[in-house]
Design a protein around this motif. Structure first.
Motif, PDB file in Angstrom:
ATOM      1  N   PHE A  25     110.969 -38.419 -65.005  1.00  0.00           N
ATOM      2  CA  PHE A  25     112.081 -38.509 -65.865  1.00  0.00           C
ATOM      3  C   PHE A  25     112.802 -37.098 -66.364  1.00  0.00           C
ATOM      4  N   GLN A  26     114.247 -37.205 -66.258  1.00  0.00           N
ATOM      5  CA  GLN A  26     115.292 -36.279 -66.653  1.00  0.00           C
ATOM      6  C   GLN A  26     114.618 -35.734 -68.140  1.00  0.00           C
ATOM      7  N   ASN A  27     114.760 -36.532 -68.860  1.00  0.00           N
ATOM      8  CA  ASN A  27     114.146 -36.400 -70.169  1.00  0.00           C
ATOM      9  C   ASN A  27     112.783 -36.931 -70.459  1.00  0.00           C
ATOM     10  N   ILE A  28     111.838 -35.917 -70.514  1.00  0.00           N
ATOM     11  CA  ILE A  28     110.324 -36.144 -70.114  1.00  0.00           C
ATOM     12  C   ILE A  28     109.846 -37.321 -70.868  1.00  0.00           C
ATOM     13  N   ARG A  29     109.125 -38.373 -70.292  1.00  0.00           N
ATOM     14  CA  ARG A  29     108.495 -39.493 -70.701  1.00  0.00           C
ATOM     15  C   ARG A  29     107.088 -39.546 -70.659  1.00  0.00           C
ATOM     16  N   LEU A  30     106.378 -38.836 -71.462  1.00  0.00           N
ATOM     17  CA  LEU A  30     104.948 -38.761 -71.586  1.00  0.00           C
ATOM     18  C   LEU A  30     104.447 -39.687 -72.621  1.00  0.00           C
ATOM     19  N   PHE A  31     103.358 -39.891 -72.592  1.00  0.00           N
ATOM     20  CA  PHE A  31     102.848 -40.676 -73.972  1.00  0.00           C
ATOM     21  C   PHE A  31     102.183 -39.753 -74.826  1.00  0.00           C
ATOM     22  N   PRO A  32     103.173 -39.485 -75.613  1.00  0.00           N
ATOM     23  CA  PRO A  32     102.701 -38.286 -76.746  1.00  0.00           C
ATOM     24  C   PRO A  32     101.650 -38.264 -77.581  1.00  0.00           C
ATOM     25  N   GLY A  33     101.145 -39.665 -78.026  1.00  0.00           N
ATOM     26  CA  GLY A  33     100.104 -39.729 -78.928  1.00  0.00           C
ATOM     27  C   GLY A  33      98.852 -39.836 -78.082  1.00  0.00           C
ATOM     28  N   MET A  34      98.831 -39.777 -76.784  1.00  0.00           N
ATOM     29  CA  MET A  34      97.514 -39.786 -76.156  1.00  0.00           C
ATOM     30  C   MET A  34      97.233 -38.508 -75.343  1.00  0.00           C
ATOM     31  N   THR A  35      96.161 -38.023 -75.056  1.00  0.00           N
ATOM     32  CA  THR A  35      95.771 -36.695 -74.700  1.00  0.00           C
ATOM     33  C   THR A  35      96.295 -36.614 -73.025  1.00  0.00           C
ATOM     34  N   ALA A  36      96.280 -35.234 -72.777  1.00  0.00           N
ATOM     35  CA  ALA A  36      96.674 -35.164 -71.470  1.00  0.00           C
ATOM     36  C   ALA A  36      95.822 -35.860 -70.508  1.00  0.00           C
ATOM     37  N   LEU A  37      94.561 -35.801 -70.658  1.00  0.00           N
ATOM     38  CA  LEU A  37      93.676 -36.487 -70.005  1.00  0.00           C
ATOM     39  C   LEU A  37      93.747 -38.118 -69.791  1.00  0.00           C
ATOM     40  N   GLU A  38      93.958 -38.645 -71.168  1.00  0.00           N
ATOM     41  CA  GLU A  38      94.640 -39.873 -71.190  1.00  0.00           C
ATOM     42  C   GLU A  38      95.673 -40.426 -70.297  1.00  0.00           C
ATOM     43  N   ASN A  39      96.765 -39.441 -70.638  1.00  0.00           N
ATOM     44  CA  ASN A  39      97.977 -39.888 -69.835  1.00  0.00           C
ATOM     45  C   ASN A  39      97.718 -39.939 -68.207  1.00  0.00           C
ATOM     46  N   LEU A  40      96.761 -39.070 -67.612  1.00  0.00           N
ATOM     47  CA  LEU A  40      96.489 -39.118 -66.572  1.00  0.00           C
ATOM     48  C   LEU A  40      95.480 -40.201 -65.883  1.00  0.00           C
ATOM     49  N   MET A  41      94.672 -40.741 -67.059  1.00  0.00           N
ATOM     50  CA  MET A  41      94.048 -41.877 -66.751  1.00  0.00           C
ATOM     51  C   MET A  41      94.909 -43.199 -66.755  1.00  0.00           C
ATOM     52  N   VAL A  42      95.886 -43.281 -67.495  1.00  0.00           N
ATOM     53  CA  VAL A  42      96.702 -44.472 -67.547  1.00  0.00           C
ATOM     54  C   VAL A  42      97.449 -44.598 -66.210  1.00  0.00           C
ATOM     55  N   ALA A  43      97.681 -43.230 -65.442  1.00  0.00           N
ATOM     56  CA  ALA A  43      98.404 -43.450 -64.283  1.00  0.00           C
ATOM     57  C   ALA A  43      97.493 -43.896 -63.169  1.00  0.00           C
ATOM     58  N   GLN A  44      96.419 -44.056 -63.309  1.00  0.00           N
ATOM     59  CA  GLN A  44      95.408 -44.710 -62.435  1.00  0.00           C
ATOM     60  C   GLN A  44      95.250 -46.128 -62.864  1.00  0.00           C
ATOM     61  N   HIS A  45      95.770 -46.775 -63.655  1.00  0.00           N
ATOM     62  CA  HIS A  45      95.688 -47.980 -64.171  1.00  0.00           C
ATOM     63  C   HIS A  45      95.423 -49.100 -63.005  1.00  0.00           C
ATOM     64  N   ASN A  46      96.077 -49.242 -62.106  1.00  0.00           N
ATOM     65  CA  ASN A  46      96.107 -50.213 -61.117  1.00  0.00           C
ATOM     66  C   ASN A  46      94.516 -50.086 -60.403  1.00  0.00           C
ATOM     67  N   ALA A  47      94.289 -48.753 -59.894  1.00  0.00           N
ATOM     68  CA  ALA A  47      92.910 -48.660 -59.227  1.00  0.00           C
ATOM     69  C   ALA A  47      91.771 -49.027 -60.399  1.00  0.00           C
ATOM     70  N   LEU A  48      91.932 -48.612 -61.529  1.00  0.00           N
ATOM     71  CA  LEU A  48      90.919 -48.830 -62.388  1.00  0.00           C
ATOM     72  C   LEU A  48      90.860 -49.988 -62.873  1.00  0.00           C
TER      73      LEU A  48
END
Lengths: 439, 277
Positions: B93-116
């Motif tokens: 996104f143009q204005n960054i949309r991370l999950f600010p209250g989650m760790t960097a690792l958690e952010n990347l784990m959420v991205a793999q939601h469907n496989a997991l």
């Protein structure tokens, strides 16, 4: 108000700012109270308007506001979250972290021993059961509000569905508690999904209003559907729980007779205590497990940023529905327990006040924190009983305590979030970063 | 423009009430190439992006995504999360949309939601701690670790994403999008707010994504140094229509492009003309 930390850093200017704030507060109080307290009007004997002034009372009220705002501001700076790091000595800090580490196991062991310690004190046992019921409700609602960030003001509806499911199935068909318990959970989850579908598009305040209405609708249906629910008369004669088929009474087939010990009504209370403890711990265990599973992470991600979730291919509809259903299921379990404990249920037990109380427990505990919710339930339910001696002032003291806690710890008693997965070291995340969800 | 196409946008039109934001726009993006969408502010670039990634439903036109295995997906018919889940189009996104209250690792784990989710038997297997799920989670953590290493954030894996510096957040968001293992990566102004050094690192990252992983990239960008350096193909938009397309060199010399930028913003026009010389 936005940056109190600057006040603590420079106490010299802090005092002036403090006096200024107090003065403004006192001025507002003067304006407000001058008409409400300062001048008193009444209809005279012949119908004319008489009035007299009460400047003494007015002055004392304004003085209280002036002094009070100074005291509160000072307390905010000393105990509040912004200044806490600077003012707490290191020895106390390490002590606090030690307490933090052993608090959970200590609380658990103490809870397990409550029936042993307070065996003779029926009042305390009853209170402990009540507290545990609210701990369980709090943990259940925490899934919806704390993790998924969906503000649910109608949680009591699922509690009612669970209670009536057990009450009606047991009285009409004679089914046992242990069969009805999962059914109550399933039915409540089903209603959770039913509520979830129409409200999925709503966010924030709108979601809160619709869930509030849903809670009221369930209650009104229970009141008006007299043939099924008995209406305002409720359902009575709900069977007491059995110890896996063995009744806990003084019959020859009873629990005491089989064990060859003397019958005591406390047996049933102790059994109920461990039953609700087991149910609450089940809720806790499942929630902790779910948080570490993809579904739990998706709930938290949903609370953080829904648009980003959609961009990552997360089905936000089913994710929200599962949160509603899971929370509702635990509410249903708690409801079934409530029905079997009371032996009688009526719509009066499921008013909005219950929803508000459970929500207050979750918010006070720190959204998403399991330990915080347990402590908050203890404080809210136990504390309320503690103030019983104050009689009419009880609500006042209680409200004051709530306001103070919200000033000092605006994000709840436990104000940080523990990560669900880590590479090297799990670091608590400050609540300033964690979003509260938009509904 | 005769290579293997991954994305075909055909006569795309997007209207908001009476305003036509995008009109009859057609362009292609080639597989394993970087395609840039540029244009002055308000040209309708982000609208095109939102149509491709399912945040808007186009008023008219077709958007086709051809997967490696030959499947062709009509993106304009999918909505919302299905574009990311089924069509494998990831975006930032143009204005960054991370999950600010989650760790960097958690952010990347959420991205793999469907496989997991599949691996956890839609939560049931995961709840009882089935070994299959544990392996899947371990693999997910490995993939996330790999991406944290690529974007140079491995030592901050357990920090909350909200605490990251701006440039780090941008890179983490790209890593998060890549963790969904996309066929097409859409980046909305990835270099916005970055300094020269960070922009250079970004260019390098995007080139490595194209060269090493063969992921096709579509990006919107204002930073001409980045666009001219890494793009294989550039599409220029102005006022909702395409005014030019071609290689960076062709676009740079196109008088219509220069005119559009001159009309919009002098500095940008100069940047277009001077870049690469």
């Amino acid at each position: 108000m936005t940056a109190p930390s600057t006040n603590t850093a420079k106490p010299a200017t802090g005092i002036l700012a403090l006096l200024k704030t107090a003065f403004i507060n006192a001025l507002v109080a003067l304006v407000l109270f001058s008409l409400m307290v300062g001048i008193r009007t009444e209809a005279g004997s012949s119908g004319q308007l008489t009035y007299w002034t009460r400047f003494g009372e007015l002055a004392s009220l304004v003085a209280i506001v002036f002094g009070g705002s100074i005291v509160i501001e000072l307390l905010r700076q000393w105990i509040g979250p912004t200044g806490a790091e600077k003012l707490v000595p290191p020895a106390l800090q390490s002590g606090m972290s030690l307490i933090g580490r052993y608090l959970t196991p200590a609380l658990l062991i103490f809870t397990l021993l409550v029936p042993v310690i307070f065996y003779d004190q029926r009042y305390i046992l009853d209170l402990a059961i009540l507290v545990l019921t609210y701990v369980m409700l709090g943990w259940g609602l925490n899934v919806v509000v704390g993790l998924a960030g969906l503000l649910d003001l109608g949680y009591v509806a699922f509690y009612a569905v669970g209670a009536y499911s057990y009450g009606l199935l047991a009285t009409n068909f004679g089914w046992s508690f242990w069969i009805c318990l999962p059914l109550a959970g399933i039915l409540a989850a089903f209603w959770g999904v039913l509520l979830g579908f129409p409200v999925l598009r709503l966010r924030g305040d709108y979601l809160a209003i619709v869930t509030l209405a849903f809670g009221e609708i369930i209650r009104l249906v229970i009141i008006n559907w007299q043939e099924l629910t008995g209406g305002p008369n409720g359902v009575s004669g709900i069977p007491r729980p059995t110890f896996f088929g063995i009744p806990l009474d003084n019959s020859d087939e009873g629990f005491a007779a089989r064990l060859g010990i003397e019958y005591s009504p406390t047996h049933r209370i102790v059994f109920l205590f461990y039953l609700i403890l087991a149910l609450a711990l089940l809720t806790n265990w499942v929630t902790i497990r779910l948080r570490r599973l993809p579904i739990g992470r998706a709930w938290e991600a949903l609370r953080e940023d829904e648009v980003a979730c959609r961009a990552l291919g997360i089905n936000t509809t089913t994710t929200k529905l599962t949160a509603f259903a899971t929370g509702a299921m635990f509410g249903g379990f708690a409801g079934a327990f409530f029905a079997t404990r009371q032996g009688f249920i009526s719509p009066e037990s499921f008013t909005f006040q219950e929803s508000a109380l459970v929500l207050a427990i979750v918010v006070l505990g720190g959204m998403g924190s399991q330990l915080g919710v347990a402590l908050a339930a203890l404080a809210m339910i136990g504390g309320f009983e503690l103030f019983r001696g104050l009689e009419t002032y009880r609500m006042l003291v209680f409200g004051m305590a709530m306001v103070l806690i919200m000033i000092w710890r605006p994000r709840g008693l436990i104000g940080h979030r523990a990560p669900t997965v880590f590479l090297t070291k799990a670091q608590a995340i400050s609540s300033d970063l964690v979003k509260e969800g938009h509904g | 423009m005769n290579g293997d196409k991954i994305l075909t946008v055909d006569r795309l039109t997007m209207r908001f009430g009476g305003i036509v934001a995008v009109q009859d726009l057609s362009f292609d993006a080639e597989r394993k190439k970087i395609t840039a969408l540029i244009g002055p502010n308000g040209a309708g670039k982000t609208t095109v992006f939102n149509c491709i990634t399912g945040f808007y439903k186009p008023s008219a036109g077709a958007i086709r995504l051809a997967h490696d295995d030959g499947r062709v997906i009509a993106l304009e018919r999918l909505n919302d999360f299905r574009i990311a889940k089924q069509a494998k189009v990831a975006r930032t996104f143009q204005n960054i949309r991370l999950f600010p209250g989650m760790t960097a690792l958690e952010n990347l784990m959420v991205a793999q939601h469907n496989a997991l989710m599949r691996a956890s038997g839609f939560t049931l297997l995961g709840l009882v701690g089935a070994p299959g799920y544990r392996d899947a989670e371990k693999r997910a953590i490995d993939l996330a670790t790999d991406w944290l290493r690529r974007v140079n954030l491995l030592d901050r894996a357990d920090d909350a994403a909200g605490n990251f510096a701006y440039g780090d957040q941008r890179r983490l968001e790209i890593a998060r999008a890549m963790c969904t293992e996309p066929a097409l990566l859409c980046l909305d102004e990835p270099a916005a707010g970055l300094n020269a050094r960070e922009s250079a690192a970004l260019s390098e990252l995007l080139l490595s994504i194209r060269n090493e992983l063969g992921t096709s990239i579509l990006l919107i960008e204002h930073d001409m140094s980045v666009v001219m350096e890494i793009s294989d193909h550039i599409v220029v938009m102005d006022h909702g229509v395409k005014i030019a397309e071609g290689t960076p060199r062709e676009v740079r010399d196109d008088p219509k492009v220069i005119a559009a930028y001159l009309g919009a913003d002098e500095e940008e026009a100069v940047a277009v003309m001077e870049s690469g010389t």
